[in-house]
Design a protein around this motif. Structure first.
Motif, mmCIF file in Angstrom:
data_model
loop_
_atom_site.group_PDB
_atom_site.id
_atom_site.type_symbol
_atom_site.label_atom_id
_atom_site.label_comp_id
_atom_site.label_asym_id
_atom_site.label_seq_id
_atom_site.Cartn_x
_atom_site.Cartn_y
_atom_site.Cartn_z
ATOM 1 N N GLU A 256 0.826 -1.215 0.000
ATOM 2 C CA GLU A 256 0.000 0.000 0.000
ATOM 3 C C GLU A 256 0.860 1.264 0.000
ATOM 4 O O GLU A 256 0.356 2.361 -0.229
ATOM 5 C CB GLU A 256 -0.915 0.014 1.236
ATOM 6 N N ARG A 257 2.137 1.110 0.288
ATOM 7 C CA ARG A 257 3.029 2.275 0.300
ATOM 8 C C ARG A 257 3.529 2.642 -1.101
ATOM 9 O O ARG A 257 4.131 3.685 -1.285
ATOM 10 C CB ARG A 257 4.241 2.008 1.203
ATOM 11 N N LEU A 258 3.327 1.751 -2.061
ATOM 12 C CA LEU A 258 3.863 1.981 -3.407
ATOM 13 C C LEU A 258 3.203 3.174 -4.087
ATOM 14 O O LEU A 258 1.981 3.258 -4.180
ATOM 15 C CB LEU A 258 3.660 0.729 -4.267
ATOM 16 N N LEU A 259 4.042 4.111 -4.546
ATOM 17 C CA LEU A 259 3.562 5.256 -5.316
ATOM 18 C C LEU A 259 4.075 5.084 -6.746
ATOM 19 O O LEU A 259 4.950 4.256 -7.002
ATOM 20 C CB LEU A 259 4.105 6.555 -4.719
ATOM 21 N N PHE B 12 8.404 5.094 -6.051
ATOM 22 C CA PHE B 12 8.553 5.758 -4.770
ATOM 23 C C PHE B 12 7.700 5.045 -3.728
ATOM 24 O O PHE B 12 6.778 4.313 -4.058
ATOM 25 C CB PHE B 12 8.107 7.225 -4.863
ATOM 26 N N TYR C 213 5.521 5.676 -0.008
ATOM 27 C CA TYR C 213 4.969 6.640 0.940
ATOM 28 C C TYR C 213 5.532 6.323 2.322
ATOM 29 O O TYR C 213 5.204 5.291 2.915
ATOM 30 C CB TYR C 213 3.442 6.528 0.953
ATOM 31 N N ILE D 146 6.264 9.102 4.768
ATOM 32 C CA ILE D 146 6.316 10.259 5.663
ATOM 33 C C ILE D 146 5.585 10.026 6.982
ATOM 34 O O ILE D 146 5.894 10.662 7.977
ATOM 35 C CB ILE D 146 5.811 11.557 4.983
ATOM 36 N N TYR E 121 8.200 11.163 9.868
ATOM 37 C CA TYR E 121 7.800 12.353 10.623
ATOM 38 C C TYR E 121 7.377 11.994 12.049
ATOM 39 O O TYR E 121 7.085 12.877 12.853
ATOM 40 C CB TYR E 121 6.630 13.075 9.942
ATOM 41 N N ASP E 122 7.281 10.717 12.348
ATOM 42 C CA ASP E 122 6.832 10.293 13.680
ATOM 43 C C ASP E 122 7.905 10.642 14.727
ATOM 44 O O ASP E 122 9.063 10.227 14.590
ATOM 45 C CB ASP E 122 6.573 8.786 13.665
ATOM 46 N N LYS F 230 12.265 16.378 4.203
ATOM 47 C CA LYS F 230 11.903 15.138 4.895
ATOM 48 C C LYS F 230 12.938 14.682 5.913
ATOM 49 O O LYS F 230 12.624 13.948 6.835
ATOM 50 C CB LYS F 230 11.644 14.039 3.872
#
Lengths: 273, 273
Positions: free
Chosen positions: A95-98, A102, A104, A106, A110-111, A140
């Motif tokens: 589900e992270r695949l862009l 790339f 996802y 962040i 960012y945590d 980032k």
């Protein structure tokens, strides 16, 4: 106010832990707790024990006129392995695949908790004993660079991409971005670094190393020496990077729908005692 | 491994202090220290005392099935006053003057120690009990927003100015910047906020409030509710801002070569016990 032994120890742990790499004199504690030097010395022995037994880092004594004690955050290999393996499992999620291979990420980088752990791992694996600054480039990498600077007790310097920013006289430079070889710009105010500084470069991501190479070149313009480089994720390809002597925590490759991600062996088997 | 009382207390302080607002069960500590529940309960009383006596925040007990203890960072009014007055003195330095009545402040706001203190002050003065995220806009507000998110134990969300950033489907918006009324853009990936979230907005600087107003509007597009707004420095002019219900820590005015800077009275006389 008088403090019980247990209270003093709790308080000393809190003060040292909140202020990594900052030297506190014996007198600071004797005044704070209205106690004798011998009492505080005994307390400090217990505090040292707590940190070592629980692998929370080290509390060391610095002798001499400017002496005292300070807390050095240091993560254990076991802890690092557990944390990085868990993080790799969270990264390895289709589900992270862009588009464009790339990912996802962040929500992870960012945590504050994750950034803080990453900062402590960098502080445990990079020699920053002579360093004056931690340097990163927006955007980032900022959270993990700030937490690294916090663990190292160094000021943070952020290189901007936008040369229109008004921070007084600014040194700007173009560099070839690794993503597409396009020329991009980076800039830093003249007064952001004092002359002849030593810096630690921290960034979230490295493919070919073009951005980090640009940062190293920019540091040269400031007469600053790069004393260490830490990268959170490095891509497995291309194998040949434009930069040597960096440490990366996680190695990544994305081929079509397949994500290959693993902790860097150097970190897991690292140089710690 | 067995732990002495003093060691357990030191360790509990470290764990709670490193993980603000995170609930730890009694069982977590009994397993960690190989000790009876009654022993840990006594330890926790001492720990609570340490935090209260030294004004380091509060350790509270949460009852019920998901119960345990957690540490809530809370700064005292005296501490805040001392810190903010010192910071104002450092800001009030003619060498900081840049053209266009700007001030060079990044050495202060990027400093991990200062950002951390600011984060704790925001966490002490903004009600974040229902909040899901801390939201900021790149770049200068990121360090203090991250430290606020850390103190509140919330994830951080960073709004980007660049709409070319590839983070999957992204919601972009233009807004009128306060500086010059020029149209600028902000963007945030669709999946950065879960539906019907509550957010705390943190930024480093506010003149007319145009940027914060833009962030509030963007939050509406995400069906997110703004539960609180914290700004580090607000300009005294214009007096009328485009935003209400915010707290700012420091008020600033620059007229020619004169810098007028002072802590905000609301913070010094704030709502803390």
């Amino acid at each position: 106010m008088k403090f019980k032994r247990t209270e003093r120890i709790g308080a000393i742990v809190k003060i040292l832990s909140d202020n990594p790499n900052k030297i506190y004199t014996l007198s600071y504690f004797t005044e704070q707790f209205n106690a004798a030097k011998s009492t505080i010395s005994e307390d400090l022995l217990v505090v040292k024990n707590v940190f070592e037994k629980l692998h929370l880092g080290k509390v060391i004594t610095i002798s001499g006129a400017a002496g005292g004690v300070k807390y050095i955050p240091k993560t254990s290999k076991e802890e690092n392995a557990e944390f990085l393996i868990d993080l790799c499992n969270r990264i390895n999620d289709s589900e992270r695949l862009l588009s464009g291979s790339f990912l996802y990420l962040i929500d992870l980088i960012y945590d504050p908790g994750i950034a803080s752990r990453i900062g402590k791992i960098f502080a445990s694996n990079i020699d920053y004993s002579d360093a004056d600054y931690v340097v990163t480039m927006e955007t980032k990498g900022i959270p993990m660079a700030l937490m690294t600077a916090n663990a190292m007790n160094l000021p943070l310097v952020i290189i901007r991409k936008d040369i229109k920013v008004s921070e007084g006289p600014t040194l700007s430079m173009t560099y070839a971005s690794g993503n597409n070889g396009k020329l991009e710009s980076m800039s830093l105010p003249r007064r952001a670094l004092k002359p002849n500084s030593k810096v630690i470069i921290i960034d979230d991501f490295m493919r070919g190393g073009g951005t980090i190479k640009g940062m190293i070149d920019l540091m040269k313009e400031f007469n600053a020496e790069v004393a260490g480089i830490g990268v959170f994720i490095s891509m497995m390809k291309p194998e040949k990077k434009m930069v040597e002597d960096y440490i990366s925590l996680i190695q990544l490759d994305v081929e079509g729908d397949e994500i290959i991600v693993k902790p860097n062996r150097d970190i897991l088997e690292g140089t710690e005692e």
